[in-house]
Write a protein that holds these residues in place. Structure first.
Motif, PDB file in Angstrom:
ATOM      1  N   MET A 197      -2.909   6.326   6.746  1.00  0.00           N
ATOM      2  CA  MET A 197      -4.334   6.653   6.718  1.00  0.00           C
ATOM      3  C   MET A 197      -5.105   5.720   5.790  1.00  0.00           C
ATOM      4  O   MET A 197      -6.212   5.290   6.112  1.00  0.00           O
ATOM      5  CB  MET A 197      -4.529   8.097   6.303  1.00  0.00           C
ATOM      6  CG  MET A 197      -5.902   8.600   6.544  1.00  0.00           C
ATOM      7  SD  MET A 197      -5.880  10.384   6.455  1.00  0.00           S
ATOM      8  CE  MET A 197      -7.556  10.716   6.889  1.00  0.00           C
ATOM      9  N   ALA A 198      -4.526   5.380   4.639  1.00  0.00           N
ATOM     10  CA  ALA A 198      -5.188   4.458   3.713  1.00  0.00           C
ATOM     11  C   ALA A 198      -5.371   3.087   4.359  1.00  0.00           C
ATOM     12  O   ALA A 198      -6.417   2.456   4.200  1.00  0.00           O
ATOM     13  CB  ALA A 198      -4.383   4.343   2.419  1.00  0.00           C
ATOM     14  N   PHE A 199      -4.369   2.637   5.104  1.00  0.00           N
ATOM     15  CA  PHE A 199      -4.470   1.361   5.810  1.00  0.00           C
ATOM     16  C   PHE A 199      -5.609   1.398   6.828  1.00  0.00           C
ATOM     17  O   PHE A 199      -6.417   0.462   6.910  1.00  0.00           O
ATOM     18  CB  PHE A 199      -3.142   1.045   6.505  1.00  0.00           C
ATOM     19  CG  PHE A 199      -3.207  -0.148   7.412  1.00  0.00           C
ATOM     20  CD1 PHE A 199      -3.160  -1.427   6.900  1.00  0.00           C
ATOM     21  CD2 PHE A 199      -3.319   0.015   8.784  1.00  0.00           C
ATOM     22  CE1 PHE A 199      -3.235  -2.531   7.733  1.00  0.00           C
ATOM     23  CE2 PHE A 199      -3.387  -1.073   9.628  1.00  0.00           C
ATOM     24  CZ  PHE A 199      -3.349  -2.355   9.103  1.00  0.00           C
ATOM     25  N   LEU A 200      -5.685   2.473   7.599  1.00  0.00           N
ATOM     26  CA  LEU A 200      -6.734   2.589   8.620  1.00  0.00           C
ATOM     27  C   LEU A 200      -8.127   2.674   7.998  1.00  0.00           C
ATOM     28  O   LEU A 200      -9.071   2.047   8.494  1.00  0.00           O
ATOM     29  CB  LEU A 200      -6.469   3.804   9.509  1.00  0.00           C
ATOM     30  CG  LEU A 200      -5.233   3.705  10.389  1.00  0.00           C
ATOM     31  CD1 LEU A 200      -4.979   5.031  11.111  1.00  0.00           C
ATOM     32  CD2 LEU A 200      -5.371   2.568  11.389  1.00  0.00           C
ATOM     33  N   ILE A 201      -8.262   3.417   6.907  1.00  0.00           N
ATOM     34  CA  ILE A 201      -9.555   3.528   6.232  1.00  0.00           C
ATOM     35  C   ILE A 201      -9.969   2.177   5.644  1.00  0.00           C
ATOM     36  O   ILE A 201     -11.135   1.780   5.720  1.00  0.00           O
ATOM     37  CB  ILE A 201      -9.509   4.617   5.142  1.00  0.00           C
ATOM     38  CG1 ILE A 201      -9.345   5.999   5.778  1.00  0.00           C
ATOM     39  CG2 ILE A 201     -10.733   4.568   4.239  1.00  0.00           C
ATOM     40  CD1 ILE A 201     -10.486   6.429   6.672  1.00  0.00           C
ATOM     41  N   TRP A 226     -11.168   0.088   8.489  1.00  0.00           N
ATOM     42  CA  TRP A 226     -12.493   0.565   8.898  1.00  0.00           C
ATOM     43  C   TRP A 226     -13.564   0.085   7.910  1.00  0.00           C
ATOM     44  O   TRP A 226     -14.635  -0.363   8.325  1.00  0.00           O
ATOM     45  CB  TRP A 226     -12.480   2.097   8.982  1.00  0.00           C
ATOM     46  CG  TRP A 226     -13.825   2.690   9.156  1.00  0.00           C
ATOM     47  CD1 TRP A 226     -14.511   2.846  10.322  1.00  0.00           C
ATOM     48  CD2 TRP A 226     -14.680   3.195   8.117  1.00  0.00           C
ATOM     49  NE1 TRP A 226     -15.731   3.425  10.068  1.00  0.00           N
ATOM     50  CE2 TRP A 226     -15.858   3.647   8.723  1.00  0.00           C
ATOM     51  CE3 TRP A 226     -14.543   3.314   6.735  1.00  0.00           C
ATOM     52  CZ2 TRP A 226     -16.899   4.208   8.003  1.00  0.00           C
ATOM     53  CZ3 TRP A 226     -15.583   3.868   6.013  1.00  0.00           C
ATOM     54  CH2 TRP A 226     -16.740   4.308   6.646  1.00  0.00           C
ATOM     55  N   ALA A 227     -13.261   0.175   6.611  1.00  0.00           N
ATOM     56  CA  ALA A 227     -14.218  -0.247   5.585  1.00  0.00           C
ATOM     57  C   ALA A 227     -14.516  -1.743   5.695  1.00  0.00           C
ATOM     58  O   ALA A 227     -15.663  -2.166   5.545  1.00  0.00           O
ATOM     59  CB  ALA A 227     -13.687   0.096   4.194  1.00  0.00           C
ATOM     60  N   LYS A 228     -13.496  -2.541   5.978  1.00  0.00           N
ATOM     61  CA  LYS A 228     -13.709  -3.985   6.156  1.00  0.00           C
ATOM     62  C   LYS A 228     -14.599  -4.256   7.363  1.00  0.00           C
ATOM     63  O   LYS A 228     -15.508  -5.085   7.300  1.00  0.00           O
ATOM     64  CB  LYS A 228     -12.371  -4.700   6.343  1.00  0.00           C
ATOM     65  CG  LYS A 228     -11.600  -4.912   5.074  1.00  0.00           C
ATOM     66  CD  LYS A 228     -10.310  -5.677   5.346  1.00  0.00           C
ATOM     67  CE  LYS A 228      -9.539  -5.930   4.090  1.00  0.00           C
ATOM     68  NZ  LYS A 228      -8.298  -6.676   4.342  1.00  0.00           N
ATOM     69  N   LEU A 250     -10.537   3.590  -2.256  1.00  0.00           N
ATOM     70  CA  LEU A 250     -10.371   4.126  -0.901  1.00  0.00           C
ATOM     71  C   LEU A 250      -9.115   4.988  -0.804  1.00  0.00           C
ATOM     72  O   LEU A 250      -9.128   6.048  -0.165  1.00  0.00           O
ATOM     73  CB  LEU A 250     -10.311   2.986   0.123  1.00  0.00           C
ATOM     74  CG  LEU A 250     -11.623   2.259   0.375  1.00  0.00           C
ATOM     75  CD1 LEU A 250     -11.389   1.054   1.267  1.00  0.00           C
ATOM     76  CD2 LEU A 250     -12.665   3.185   0.983  1.00  0.00           C
ATOM     77  N   THR A 251      -8.051   4.565  -1.467  1.00  0.00           N
ATOM     78  CA  THR A 251      -6.816   5.345  -1.455  1.00  0.00           C
ATOM     79  C   THR A 251      -7.016   6.691  -2.150  1.00  0.00           C
ATOM     80  O   THR A 251      -6.534   7.722  -1.676  1.00  0.00           O
ATOM     81  CB  THR A 251      -5.669   4.559  -2.113  1.00  0.00           C
ATOM     82  OG1 THR A 251      -5.515   3.313  -1.423  1.00  0.00           O
ATOM     83  CG2 THR A 251      -4.364   5.328  -2.034  1.00  0.00           C
TER      84      THR A 251
END
Length: 75
Positions: free
Chosen positions: A39-43, A46-48, A65-66
């Motif tokens: 989930m942290a990777f996906l967020i 998304w943020a990028k 973000l994490t």
């Protein structure tokens, strides 16, 4: 720091005892909940894509973000 050959981003800290401790705690969270790294990777991705990522530009960094993901998973 971005390493092109293996396409990963890394943070480098000098004499950062607190950063080592924070990394240890994040690692422990990933052992508790396997959803966290995914989930942290996906967020982060998304943020990028939405120009919300980049701590040096007064935007979210990976750590913040994490922490948001951890808070979400705890609720």
């Amino acid at each position: 720091l971005h390493i092109d050959k293996i396409n990963i981003d890394v943070d480098i800290s000098v004499q950062g005892h607190k950063t080592v401790y924070n990394s240890y705690i994040l690692r422990q969270y990933t052992l508790i909940d396997v959803r966290l790294p995914i989930m942290a990777f996906l967020i982060k991705k998304w943020a990028k894509m939405n120009s919300l990522f980049g701590g040096s530009n007064k935007r979210f960094n990976s750590y913040s973000l994490t922490l948001l993901v951890i808070q979400f998973l705890q609720s």
